[in-house]
Design a protein around this motif. Sequence first.
Motif, PDB file in Angstrom:
ATOM      1  N   LEU A   1       0.852  -1.188   0.000  1.00 55.50           N
ATOM      2  CA  LEU A   1       0.000   0.000   0.000  1.00 55.50           C
ATOM      3  C   LEU A   1       0.885   1.234   0.000  1.00 55.50           C
ATOM      4  O   LEU A   1       1.863   1.309   0.755  1.00 55.50           O
ATOM      5  N   VAL A   2       0.537   2.211  -0.832  1.00 55.13           N
ATOM      6  CA  VAL A   2       1.227   3.492  -0.855  1.00 55.13           C
ATOM      7  C   VAL A   2       0.191   4.587  -0.615  1.00 55.13           C
ATOM      8  O   VAL A   2      -0.768   4.716  -1.380  1.00 55.13           O
ATOM      9  N   PHE A   3       0.386   5.355   0.443  1.00 55.99           N
ATOM     10  CA  PHE A   3      -0.539   6.457   0.755  1.00 55.99           C
ATOM     11  C   PHE A   3       0.051   7.765   0.222  1.00 55.99           C
ATOM     12  O   PHE A   3       1.178   8.132   0.552  1.00 55.99           O
ATOM     13  N   SER A   4      -0.747   8.446  -0.581  1.00 53.02           N
ATOM     14  CA  SER A   4      -0.310   9.710  -1.197  1.00 53.02           C
ATOM     15  C   SER A   4      -1.463  10.714  -1.126  1.00 53.02           C
ATOM     16  O   SER A   4      -1.868  11.280  -2.135  1.00 53.02           O
ATOM     17  N   THR A   5      -1.961  10.911   0.077  1.00 52.64           N
ATOM     18  CA  THR A   5      -3.194  11.676   0.270  1.00 52.64           C
ATOM     19  C   THR A   5      -2.983  13.179   0.317  1.00 52.64           C
ATOM     20  O   THR A   5      -3.950  13.937   0.434  1.00 52.64           O
TER      21      THR A   5
ATOM     22  N   THR B   1       3.599  -1.101   3.919  1.00 53.41           N
ATOM     23  CA  THR B   1       2.900   0.181   3.974  1.00 53.41           C
ATOM     24  C   THR B   1       3.892   1.323   3.761  1.00 53.41           C
ATOM     25  O   THR B   1       4.908   1.406   4.463  1.00 53.41           O
ATOM     26  N   TYR B   2       3.553   2.238   2.830  1.00 53.31           N
ATOM     27  CA  TYR B   2       4.480   3.282   2.403  1.00 53.31           C
ATOM     28  C   TYR B   2       3.734   4.610   2.240  1.00 53.31           C
ATOM     29  O   TYR B   2       2.510   4.652   2.135  1.00 53.31           O
ATOM     30  N   VAL B   3       4.503   5.691   2.187  1.00 48.49           N
ATOM     31  CA  VAL B   3       3.932   7.019   1.937  1.00 48.49           C
ATOM     32  C   VAL B   3       4.782   7.749   0.918  1.00 48.49           C
ATOM     33  O   VAL B   3       5.986   7.482   0.772  1.00 48.49           O
ATOM     34  N   THR B   4       4.147   8.683   0.219  1.00 49.63           N
ATOM     35  CA  THR B   4       4.862   9.545  -0.712  1.00 49.63           C
ATOM     36  C   THR B   4       4.128  10.865  -0.834  1.00 49.63           C
ATOM     37  O   THR B   4       2.939  10.969  -0.508  1.00 49.63           O
ATOM     38  N   GLY B   5       4.839  11.902  -1.282  1.00 51.29           N
ATOM     39  CA  GLY B   5       4.225  13.213  -1.449  1.00 51.29           C
ATOM     40  C   GLY B   5       4.153  13.990  -0.147  1.00 51.29           C
ATOM     41  O   GLY B   5       4.938  13.773   0.776  1.00 51.29           O
ATOM     42  N   TRP B   6       3.201  14.890  -0.065  1.00 53.80           N
ATOM     43  CA  TRP B   6       3.125  15.803   1.079  1.00 53.80           C
ATOM     44  C   TRP B   6       2.782  15.117   2.387  1.00 53.80           C
ATOM     45  O   TRP B   6       3.175  15.592   3.448  1.00 53.80           O
ATOM     46  N   ILE B   7       2.061  14.012   2.359  1.00 61.16           N
ATOM     47  CA  ILE B   7       1.791  13.285   3.601  1.00 61.16           C
ATOM     48  C   ILE B   7       3.083  12.672   4.138  1.00 61.16           C
ATOM     49  O   ILE B   7       3.210  12.365   5.323  1.00 61.16           O
ATOM     50  N   LYS B   8       4.089  12.575   3.277  1.00 53.63           N
ATOM     51  CA  LYS B   8       5.392  12.022   3.650  1.00 53.63           C
ATOM     52  C   LYS B   8       6.358  13.107   4.109  1.00 53.63           C
ATOM     53  O   LYS B   8       6.996  12.981   5.160  1.00 53.63           O
TER      54      LYS B   8
ATOM     55  N   ALA C   1      11.539   2.724  -4.589  1.00 57.11           N
ATOM     56  CA  ALA C   1      12.791   1.972  -4.452  1.00 57.11           C
ATOM     57  C   ALA C   1      12.769   1.121  -3.188  1.00 57.11           C
ATOM     58  O   ALA C   1      13.240  -0.030  -3.195  1.00 57.11           O
ATOM     59  N   CYS C   2      12.208   1.665  -2.104  1.00 54.55           N
ATOM     60  CA  CYS C   2      12.101   0.881  -0.864  1.00 54.55           C
ATOM     61  C   CYS C   2      11.119  -0.271  -1.031  1.00 54.55           C
ATOM     62  O   CYS C   2      11.374  -1.393  -0.576  1.00 54.55           O
ATOM     63  N   LEU C   3      10.012   0.008  -1.688  1.00 55.55           N
ATOM     64  CA  LEU C   3       9.013  -1.044  -1.915  1.00 55.55           C
ATOM     65  C   LEU C   3       9.619  -2.169  -2.755  1.00 55.55           C
ATOM     66  O   LEU C   3       9.438  -3.366  -2.447  1.00 55.55           O
ATOM     67  N   VAL C   4      10.337  -1.819  -3.798  1.00 59.16           N
ATOM     68  CA  VAL C   4      10.957  -2.826  -4.662  1.00 59.16           C
ATOM     69  C   VAL C   4      11.992  -3.626  -3.877  1.00 59.16           C
ATOM     70  O   VAL C   4      12.080  -4.858  -4.015  1.00 59.16           O
TER      71      VAL C   4
END
Length: 455
Positions: free
Chosen positions: A100-104, A355-362, A381-384
């Motif tokens: 899962l990647v959260f980019s909210t 579980t991962y995050v990207t963008g401003w929530i990160k 890259a971490c997910l891979v």
Amino acid sequence: MSRPLRVAIVGAGPAGIYAADALMKSEIAAEPGVSIDLFERLPAPFGLIRYGVAPDHPRIKGIISALHQVLDKPQVRLFGNVDYPGDITLDDLHRFYDALVFSTGADADRELGLPGIDLEGSFGAADFVSWYDGHPDVPRTWPLDAQKVAVLGVGNVALDVARILAKTADELLPTEIPPNVHYGLAANRAVEVHVFGRRGPAQAKFSPMELRELDHSPTIEVIVDPEDIEYDDGSIATRRANKQADMVASTLEKWAIRDVGDRPHKLFLHFFESPVEILGEDGRVVGLRTERTQLDGSGDTTGTGVFRDWEVQSVYRAVGYRSSELPKLPFDPLTATVPHEAGRVMEAGAHLASTYVTGWIKRGPVGLIGHTKGDANETVACLVDDHRNGRLRAAQTPDEDAVVAFLTGRGLDFTTWEDWHRLDAFERALGESEGRERIKVVEREAMLRAGTGRP
């Protein structure tokens, strides 16, 4: 793993779409491949590109063309009008997906602890931006009865807010603004807009192009006080090290020495004025009190103890966005971000599996689109790496049809990428009838009808 890796991305703005693009360009895109589902709480994708960029900035909206190319890929599906966690929970997502990647993103206003902040006529910039961008979840009207307006902040959002308040409705009519926004702006009484920053020209966070665009309107006179053009050693070092900061300062210098013209709307850019109180009377804004500041040698400022009251009838705070807490995920209320290490969500010192995050929530609401793309690359890259080393938690029900059956079984009126194409065509047809590129549909139900074709 003999099947495609199943990844859910929550949030279909630029951050989420760039994460999808990075996944499709990664080593796991080879056989057996990757299957990506983007979940978006609004019926349409693109996040702040659609609902956070001023309508008179079509160049920035051109980014949508690049994002389209990602969503057009067969490995990607869109599920719009689906809310996390109201419609689908963390446990549900883990059941259907390996990662899962959260980019909210961030769409709320950062708090500003000023006395009088709750007075009638005191507004957050995020709410105003959502209104003029036709967001479906905000009121259809906006009070624009103030003749003199203050905008707090010296970033691009502050410039957008000030420019929209200072322009005429007819200047904005060729853009995609919906009828309710044009009608509201036509009643706007603002003739003076004052933008306030507590530091100096070298510390302003405007981008050079956005700043120069203020002066392009035939109805807006941009005014800078020559006494606000001041630099210390820290400011000079900033200009030498940062080309954009130098360009901004140079533009402000030119405006400060020119004669004031006769354009009907005045837009003042004030520096070295720190807001200390919003003044009220009978529960309404009647003014803003600022303290004059001075440079301390480092580029920062200290107060001088000299105060000034400005007559304004409304105040807009444009001091930054703030992300909302995501249920079932750790959250740092001070930074309004999810704790992470290079995008891996961390809880109690350990990685929350898959579980991962990207963008401003990160990383918080800073930086431009290029930073968002870099964020996505780091997270993916971490997910891979976790996939390569067997650290992902495999989905219990990875079949692609399973999540569709789940959403349908819950009676959710979700939208798809094909529905977006229909909505896009509908909005463009509305615009064509008036000689405009598009007219944005505002009401959620109207968006759903136009996109899905259902009554």
